[in-house]
Structures are given as C-alpha cells and as structure tokens.
Design an enzyme around this catalytic site. Structure first.
Site, PDB file in Angstrom:
ATOM      1  N   ASP A   1       0.869  -1.180   0.000  1.00 17.38           N
ATOM      2  CA  ASP A   1       0.000   0.000   0.000  1.00 17.38           C
ATOM      3  C   ASP A   1       0.907   1.231   0.000  1.00 17.38           C
ATOM      4  OD1 ASP A   1      -3.110   0.840   1.147  1.00 17.38           O
ATOM      5  OD2 ASP A   1      -1.481   2.305   1.303  1.00 17.38           O
TER       6      ASP A   1
ATOM      7  N   ARG B   1       0.475  14.311   9.623  1.00 18.24           N
ATOM      8  CA  ARG B   1      -0.171  13.376  10.558  1.00 18.24           C
ATOM      9  C   ARG B   1       0.440  13.505  11.953  1.00 18.24           C
ATOM     10  NH1 ARG B   1      -1.582   7.899   6.953  1.00 18.24           N
ATOM     11  NH2 ARG B   1      -2.016   9.097   5.067  1.00 18.24           N
TER      12      ARG B   1
ATOM     13  N   ASP C   1      -4.014   2.432  -4.905  1.00 16.21           N
ATOM     14  CA  ASP C   1      -2.671   2.478  -4.322  1.00 16.21           C
ATOM     15  C   ASP C   1      -2.290   1.184  -3.597  1.00 16.21           C
ATOM     16  OD1 ASP C   1      -3.962   2.616  -1.805  1.00 16.21           O
ATOM     17  OD2 ASP C   1      -2.413   3.961  -1.029  1.00 16.21           O
ATOM     18  N   GLU C   2      -3.045   0.109  -3.846  1.00 14.74           N
ATOM     19  CA  GLU C   2      -2.657  -1.113  -3.151  1.00 14.74           C
ATOM     20  C   GLU C   2      -2.932  -2.373  -3.957  1.00 14.74           C
ATOM     21  OE1 GLU C   2      -5.342  -2.001   0.375  1.00 14.74           O
ATOM     22  OE2 GLU C   2      -5.752   0.118   0.005  1.00 14.74           O
TER      23      GLU C   2
END
Ligand code: DCP
Ligand code: MG
Ligand code: MG
Length: 535
Positions: free
Chosen positions: A14, A51, A105-106
């Site tokens: 991912d 984050r 995206d994975e």
C-alpha cells in the site's frame, strides 16, 4: 493447522499517503512541510509530517486547519496523476509475481513461486523488517522459512518501486491475502511487517469483526445482535450457526476468517468491469441541480473512458447512472445503451459532455421521480474487446459520419475493398454498393443492382432506409426499430443508424467471404474496409 494455510506467501503493498506523495513528488520543496490533499471540504489524505502534527486522513478542511495552521492544502479532485502513478507502480510490482489490484494504491502479490526457488537455493536465516511471532531462531517452521524469504522479496519490491517511480510504500507479508493486508497497516510509512503463523491467533482475537473483508455495517450489526463484536467472539460460533445466518458461502468465509484463514487466491482480475465517477453533495431533487452535477462529472468520466480505451482497447456498451438518498446505503441504478458519440475522441469534448448530460438527465428524470438524492455516480460497463474486423471497421466508419458532404470518390485501388453509399434525395433511401476486387484484378465501376459474384471481383448492393426517411416525427419515432436504443436528437439518431448500416455492410461481406473463401484463407480477411462516402 493444515499445510494449505501456510504453503503460500502473499505480500500486500500500500502506497504511503498516496495522493499527498504524488503531489509532493511534483513539488519537492514541500517534502518537509505538512501537506493535505483536499476534495471538496475534506482533507482526503495528509503526508506523515502533517499526521504527526495531528492531521489524520479524511477530516474536514476546517478541522485540519485548526490542528495545523501551517498545513499546505492542495486540491486533489483531478485523479489523472494518481491513476497514472498507480499504473507505473503496478507495472513494477508485476515483475515479482501474480498481482491482484485492490485499489488505486494497493495490491496483493503472490510471490510463492519465487520464494520456493530461493528457499531451494539458500537456507534463509532471518526476517527483514518487523515480525509478529516471537523468537524464531531456534524453531523456525517450513512456513516461517517461506515468510523469511517473502520479507526479503518485499524489501526488494519496495526498493524497486521507490527507485523506479519515486513512491514509498509499506508492505505486509503473511500466508494469505487477509493477513498480509492486516499486517501492512501495522507499521507505516516506508516499513514492512510480517505475521507468522504462530502469531496469528493472538493478533486476530481482539480485532473487531469489521476488519474481516466483506463485513460491512449491516453484517456488523447482525453479529452484534448475536453477541459477537470481535474476531475472538466469532470463534465461539459454529459453522452451522454462521451458515444459517449468513448463507453457506459467507458463513464459511467468516468461520475461516476469524481463525486467520483466507483460502482465496491472489488473482489478476484484469481490467475492471466498470468505470465510474461519483460525487456527493447536499441533498437535492431538481433536475437543474442534477444537470449541474452531471456537467461537472462528465469530463472526468470521458477522460477515464479515453484512458481506458488507450490502455485496454475495449468499448463499453452500457451507460449507468446511480443515485442514493441520505441515510440509504444502496444505490438506485439505471442504465441505457452507451451513446456512440460519447466514446468518440474525434468529437469535441463540449459535444460529448452534452450527450452525456442529456443521457444522464433522461435516465434520472425517469428514475428519481422527484425524490431527493445526495450521491450521484455515472459510469460505463459491459465492455467488449475491440479488434474484431467488424468493430474496427465500424469504428472507422463512424469516425466519418455519413452526412459529410466531402465524400471521396472511389479510386481504382488494387486489392482494397470499397464501399459506396449513395443517399437518394427523393426517397431518403441509402444504397450501399460494395466492390471487393480479387487481388489480381482492378475494381470495376459499380453497377446498378450488381449482385454478381464473379471470380475477379465481388459486387453487391443493398438498400437501407436513410436517417432522412425517419426524421419525420422524431417525437413519435424516437427509438431505433432495429435494437430499441432511444435517440436523443437527430444527430445521435443519424450516427446510430449509420452504425447499423456499417454493421449490415460488414455482415454481408463476411457472409460472402465465408461462402467463397477456402478455409485456409479465411483468416486473412481482416483487411480494412474503405468507405467512400458519396453524399
Ligand atoms: N482516498 C480517497 N477517499 C477515501 C479513501 C482514500 O480519496 N475515502 C484516496 C486518498 C488516498 C488514497 O485514496 O491517498 C489511498 O488511500 P489509503 O487509504 O491507502 O490512504 P493513503 O495512501 O493516503 O495513506 P496510508 O499511508 O495510510 O496508506
Ligand atoms: Mg495508501
Ligand atoms: Mg490504500
């Protein structure tokens, strides 16, 4: 434990903060700054700098700004760069094993084959990255040895992806798809985690049931009524209990999943069966608002259709519109034949958008009946592969609409098939004349009522009612008599009828070729049909 549960090695990859990485790769000076990617009023993802400063994924823009006033916001509503990056990344990963794409995206990669090769040639002794499963130095099982090599491969894949595309990603490594995916999210960014068989049960028991693929809100609620909230709780249910509640198939799957088993194979599922774009907004019910939303979505879907066409050489036959109201989980779906013009890259974008909006509105007006909606999804499905002689020829035919006045006169071209379409002004009947010269002869002039199958050349003609003849009273006659597709206006009607014309032409020719071509030569008949359109 069955050997079936531990004989494969699956890596789940991912990409880290995908959209944000994509934006930062194009603006390297933002690398150490907090970055959020927005769609409408949401920050859909943030980089890891942001984050750490308290800006998670999927938060309202206002809230994100409150957490971090320095946050750099970038609009991420145009998905084109992300799709392109996704393609590049997947291409790299495909070199390492069978890939099942599980999002932009994975993906999951089955690397068992490569792992077995490597295990045979050298005895692995250590894992790379994080590992769940205690001290393995003394009592590594055969499954653990496979996973050790799996972690080496995972590191190689991550390295190749970063080197060749610039993107950092994280990986999970385990014996099945479900565990590999769960492992992947344990350590991010730019890290990898392996779950060995001995660690599975401790890991899985406290997880909420929602972690099981296929368990949504509804199943979660049903399970809660049964007193089941975690995967450990679920282990106390018998297979019979689960099957009677959820059916044999899903019941079985749940029974396995709560024990960390997932026997589904990593499958390259090929191109997606449908393409769609979607938007959500404040509830509305008027067709004027729907028109506005459709107009916004249309260019995106058209761009995706063009991209898909370039990549997959296929054509969708169905156009879909789905909508749902607030608080309702299921979409109401409605569909129509894909308007031909919508797919033609040669038609100006404005016109294609108009066709899409008109088709969408027509479907919505029938389906909504004044009800409120807050999500709209438009898409294409029912793809068929291009490349058969007929569809290729019909495509080129359609690219040159019949109503152009600039027809080219048939020239005497050796070995090329020619078709001539004549529109009879007074009767509005089109006469299609076809001449297929044998390679040794030049085509002769078209003849009246030629239906002459000679050894040198083949000529035939047939008549079709022209679009003009049906123009009278479009309101009363707005469906194709041959296939029932509804016409939106004269232009799409004409184009559609031309489609049938080309189809008929091709069928006639194929019938003739089948009749006269010796079997050995049949395969050679996919030459180009040349259309010389006379008025
Ligand atoms: N995305 C989105 N809307 C969602 C979920 C995701 O637009 N509801 C987009 C933004 C993400 C991308 O999809 O960048 C990939 O989704 P991920 O869940 O993998 O999230 P990220 O890659 O951003 O972060 P992570 O590092 O946690 O994987
Ligand atoms: Mg991601
Ligand atoms: Mg993802």
């Amino acid at each position: 434990m069955s050997s079936k549960a531990t004989d494969r090695v699956v890596i789940h990859l991912d990409v880290d903060c995908f959209y944000a990485q994509s934006e930062i790769l194009r603006r390297p000076w933002l690398r150490d700054r907090p970055v959020g990617v927005t769609q409408k009023f949401l920050v859909v993802t943030s980089n890891y700098v942001a984050r750490q400063l308290g800006v998670p994924k999927m938060v309202p823009v206002d809230e994100a700004k409150r957490c971090c006033s320095d946050l750099v916001l970038i609009n991420g509503e145009d998905l084109t760069p992300y799709r392109y990056a996704s393609k590049l990344i997947m291409e790299v990963i495909k070199r390492f094993g069978t890939v099942e794409k599980r999002g932009l995206d994975e993906c999951a990669v089955d690397v068992t084959e490569e792992v077995l090769k490597r295990v045979a040639s050298a005895n692995p002794t250590s894992f790379v990255g994080h590992v769940l499963g205690g001290d393995l130095t003394t009592q590594a099982t055969q499954g653990d040895l496979l996973l050790m090599v799996g972690t080496q491969l995972a590191a190689e894949i991550r390295c190749a992806v970063e080197k060749e595309t610039g993107y950092q990603c994280s990986c999970g490594i385990s014996h099945n798809k479900m565990l590999a995916k769960m492992a992947c999210s344990l350590n991010k960014p730019d890290k990898q985690t392996c779950i060995t068989q001995s660690a599975v049960n401790d890991f899985i028991v406290p997880l909420p049931v929602r972690k099981i693929p296929g368990v949504g809100r509804q199943t979660e609620a049903t399970l809660k009524e049964m007193g089941v909230e975690t995967m450990g709780d679920m282990q106390s249910l018998t297979l019979a209990q689960l099957s009677s509640k959820f059916g044999d198939r899903f019941g079985n799957q749940l029974f396995d999943a709560c024990r960390g088993h997932d026997y589904s194979r990593v499958q390259d599922k090929g191109f997606s069966k449908s393409l769609s774009v979607e938007d959500s907004f404040k509830p509305c019910s008027s067709l004027d608002q729907a028109k506005e939303i459709l107009s916004c979505l249309a260019p995106d879907l058209i761009a995706r259709l063009d991209e898909d066409k370039a990549e997959t050489e296929r054509t969708p036959k169905t156009f879909t519109v789905k909508w749902k109201s607030r608080g309702v989980w299921k979409f109401t779906s409605t569909s129509a034949g894909m308007p031909a013009e919508l797919l033609l890259a040669t038609v100006p974008l404005g016109r294609r958008t108009q066709v899409l909006v008109e088709t969408g509105l027509r479907l919505l007006s029938q389906s909504l009946q004044g009800r409120e909606f807050c999500v709209l999804n438009i898409g294409a499905t029912n793809f068929i592969k291009d490349g058969s002689p007929s569809s290729a020829d019909i495509r080129s035919f359609m690219a040159r609409p019949c109503n152009t006045q600039s027809g080219v006169s048939p020239t005497q071209v050796r070995g090329k098939r020619q078709a001539r379409i004549e529109r009879e002004e007074s009767t509005h009947i089109s006469k299609v004349s076809v001449c297929i010269p044998a390679s040794s002869s030049s085509p002769t002039e078209f003849e009246e009522d030629a239906e002459d199958v000679s050894a040198d050349s083949f000529k035939y003609s047939f008549q079709v009612p022209g679009p003009e003849s049906r123009r009278i009273g479009l309101e009363n006659n707005s469906c194709c008599s041959q296939c029932g597709v509804e016409f939106l206006d004269e232009r799409t009607k004409q184009q559609h009828l031309d489609f049938h014309l080309a189809l008929q032409l091709q069928k006639s020719e194929n019938r003739w070729l089948d009749a006269i071509t010796p079997p050995r030569k049949k395969r050679q008949r996919n030459g180009t049909l040349d259309f010389f359109l006379l008025k």
